[in-house]
Structure formats: C-alpha cells, structure tokens
Design a protein around this motif. Structure first.
Motif, PDB file in Angstrom:
ATOM      1  N   MET A   1     109.949 -84.721 -56.590  1.00  8.03           N
ATOM      2  CA  MET A   1     109.942 -83.410 -57.224  1.00  8.03           C
ATOM      3  C   MET A   1     108.824 -82.561 -56.617  1.00  8.03           C
ATOM      4  O   MET A   1     107.704 -83.019 -56.475  1.00  8.03           O
ATOM      5  CB  MET A   1     109.731 -83.615 -58.729  1.00  8.03           C
ATOM      6  N   ILE A   2     109.152 -81.354 -56.256  1.00  6.34           N
ATOM      7  CA  ILE A   2     108.183 -80.415 -55.695  1.00  6.34           C
ATOM      8  C   ILE A   2     107.620 -79.580 -56.843  1.00  6.34           C
ATOM      9  O   ILE A   2     108.356 -79.065 -57.666  1.00  6.34           O
ATOM     10  CB  ILE A   2     108.850 -79.483 -54.661  1.00  6.34           C
ATOM     11  N   ASN A   3     106.295 -79.458 -56.880  1.00  3.95           N
ATOM     12  CA  ASN A   3     105.686 -78.641 -57.926  1.00  3.95           C
ATOM     13  C   ASN A   3     104.800 -77.559 -57.306  1.00  3.95           C
ATOM     14  O   ASN A   3     104.644 -77.485 -56.098  1.00  3.95           O
ATOM     15  CB  ASN A   3     104.903 -79.520 -58.914  1.00  3.95           C
ATOM     16  N   SER A   4     104.224 -76.727 -58.160  1.00  4.25           N
ATOM     17  CA  SER A   4     103.427 -75.597 -57.666  1.00  4.25           C
ATOM     18  C   SER A   4     102.192 -76.061 -56.888  1.00  4.25           C
ATOM     19  O   SER A   4     101.748 -75.381 -55.964  1.00  4.25           O
ATOM     20  CB  SER A   4     103.024 -74.678 -58.806  1.00  4.25           C
ATOM     21  N   THR A   5     101.647 -77.226 -57.215  1.00  3.71           N
ATOM     22  CA  THR A   5     100.508 -77.756 -56.474  1.00  3.71           C
ATOM     23  C   THR A   5     100.912 -78.099 -55.053  1.00  3.71           C
ATOM     24  O   THR A   5     100.182 -77.814 -54.107  1.00  3.71           O
ATOM     25  CB  THR A   5      99.915 -78.993 -57.179  1.00  3.71           C
ATOM     26  N   ASP A   6     102.089 -78.722 -54.896  1.00  4.77           N
ATOM     27  CA  ASP A   6     102.597 -79.033 -53.556  1.00  4.77           C
ATOM     28  C   ASP A   6     102.722 -77.761 -52.719  1.00  4.77           C
ATOM     29  O   ASP A   6     102.340 -77.739 -51.553  1.00  4.77           O
ATOM     30  CB  ASP A   6     103.974 -79.702 -53.631  1.00  4.77           C
ATOM     31  N   LEU A   7     103.232 -76.700 -53.332  1.00  9.40           N
ATOM     32  CA  LEU A   7     103.418 -75.437 -52.604  1.00  9.40           C
ATOM     33  C   LEU A   7     102.088 -74.775 -52.293  1.00  9.40           C
ATOM     34  O   LEU A   7     101.909 -74.194 -51.226  1.00  9.40           O
ATOM     35  CB  LEU A   7     104.309 -74.494 -53.415  1.00  9.40           C
ATOM     36  N   ALA A   8     101.127 -74.869 -53.196  1.00  9.83           N
ATOM     37  CA  ALA A   8      99.808 -74.265 -52.962  1.00  9.83           C
ATOM     38  C   ALA A   8      99.070 -74.971 -51.829  1.00  9.83           C
ATOM     39  O   ALA A   8      98.328 -74.338 -51.076  1.00  9.83           O
ATOM     40  CB  ALA A   8      98.984 -74.312 -54.241  1.00  9.83           C
ATOM     41  N   ARG A   9      99.277 -76.259 -51.692  1.00  3.21           N
ATOM     42  CA  ARG A   9      98.604 -77.041 -50.650  1.00  3.21           C
ATOM     43  C   ARG A   9      99.374 -77.086 -49.336  1.00  3.21           C
ATOM     44  O   ARG A   9      98.878 -77.606 -48.340  1.00  3.21           O
ATOM     45  CB  ARG A   9      98.389 -78.471 -51.142  1.00  3.21           C
ATOM     46  N   ALA A  10     100.582 -76.572 -49.341  1.00  5.09           N
ATOM     47  CA  ALA A  10     101.440 -76.654 -48.160  1.00  5.09           C
ATOM     48  C   ALA A  10     100.855 -75.870 -46.990  1.00  5.09           C
ATOM     49  O   ALA A  10     100.170 -74.872 -47.173  1.00  5.09           O
ATOM     50  CB  ALA A  10     102.824 -76.113 -48.501  1.00  5.09           C
ATOM     51  N   ALA A  11     101.148 -76.359 -45.803  1.00  6.04           N
ATOM     52  CA  ALA A  11     100.750 -75.660 -44.578  1.00  6.04           C
ATOM     53  C   ALA A  11     101.913 -74.745 -44.184  1.00  6.04           C
ATOM     54  O   ALA A  11     102.890 -75.183 -43.579  1.00  6.04           O
ATOM     55  CB  ALA A  11     100.456 -76.670 -43.469  1.00  6.04           C
ATOM     56  N   TRP A  12     101.805 -73.477 -44.575  1.00  6.20           N
ATOM     57  CA  TRP A  12     102.850 -72.499 -44.294  1.00  6.20           C
ATOM     58  C   TRP A  12     102.725 -72.004 -42.859  1.00  6.20           C
ATOM     59  O   TRP A  12     101.644 -71.671 -42.409  1.00  6.20           O
ATOM     60  CB  TRP A  12     102.742 -71.324 -45.263  1.00  6.20           C
ATOM     61  N   ARG A  13     103.849 -71.954 -42.154  1.00  9.55           N
ATOM     62  CA  ARG A  13     103.893 -71.424 -40.781  1.00  9.55           C
ATOM     63  C   ARG A  13     104.701 -70.135 -40.800  1.00  9.55           C
ATOM     64  O   ARG A  13     105.808 -70.096 -41.332  1.00  9.55           O
ATOM     65  CB  ARG A  13     104.564 -72.417 -39.847  1.00  9.55           C
ATOM     66  N   LYS A  14     104.154 -69.105 -40.192  1.00 11.59           N
ATOM     67  CA  LYS A  14     104.848 -67.820 -40.122  1.00 11.59           C
ATOM     68  C   LYS A  14     105.787 -67.826 -38.920  1.00 11.59           C
ATOM     69  O   LYS A  14     105.455 -68.347 -37.862  1.00 11.59           O
ATOM     70  CB  LYS A  14     103.827 -66.691 -39.999  1.00 11.59           C
TER      71      LYS A  14
END
Length: 84
Positions: free
Chosen positions: A1-14
């Motif tokens: 399950m993906i949660n908001s913490t996972d998304l906040a810590r994610a390495a986003w690439r543009k």
C-alpha cells in the motif's frame, strides 16, 4: 500500500520534455508502482503499475502517439493514434 509518507519521500524526476510555460510531469518509482503528477500541482497524483508505465513509455518511444496541444488557439486536437 502506498501512503502519503511514501510519496513525500519519493525521488520525483521531472520529464525532460516540457512546453514553453514549463508544463511537464514528474514521475516517482515506488517499487511495484509509478506515481505521476503535474510538476506545477504536486498535490495531485495517480499511480500506475510498473508494467503499465513501461508499456506507456515504450508506446511513446515507438512513435505511436501524437502530441496533445492544449493551447487556447489550438484546442485539444490530438490524442492517442488509432492503430488497430
């Protein structure tokens, strides 16, 4: 399950492609899923499976898509090509 913490810590690439106004997407690898969001509106995202994301990128690279022009003058004229 993906949660908001996972998304906040994610390495986003543009995306390496963007329009003149800086509109583009960001993608984060979350293991079994990829999260995709608008780079200018980072609060909203959607998830796709890695397999679906890989198929989508392959489809783009093969030239099976067209560019969607959403400018006021052009309107939304193009979408995925209909190859059958």
């Amino acid at each position: 399950m993906i949660n908001s913490t996972d998304l906040a810590r994610a390495a986003w690439r543009k995306s390496s492609f963007s329009d003149q106004q800086g509109g583009c997407v960001s993608v984060a690898d979350l293991g079994a899923y990829c999260a995709v969001r608008d780079s200018k509106n980072t609060g909203i995202h959607f998830l796709v499976s890695q397999d679906s994301w890989t198929a989508f990128i392959s489809w783009i690279r093969q030239g099976e898509s067209t560019v969607l022009d959403t400018s006021k003058d052009a309107g939304a004229r193009a979408g995925p090509s209909a190859h059958g």
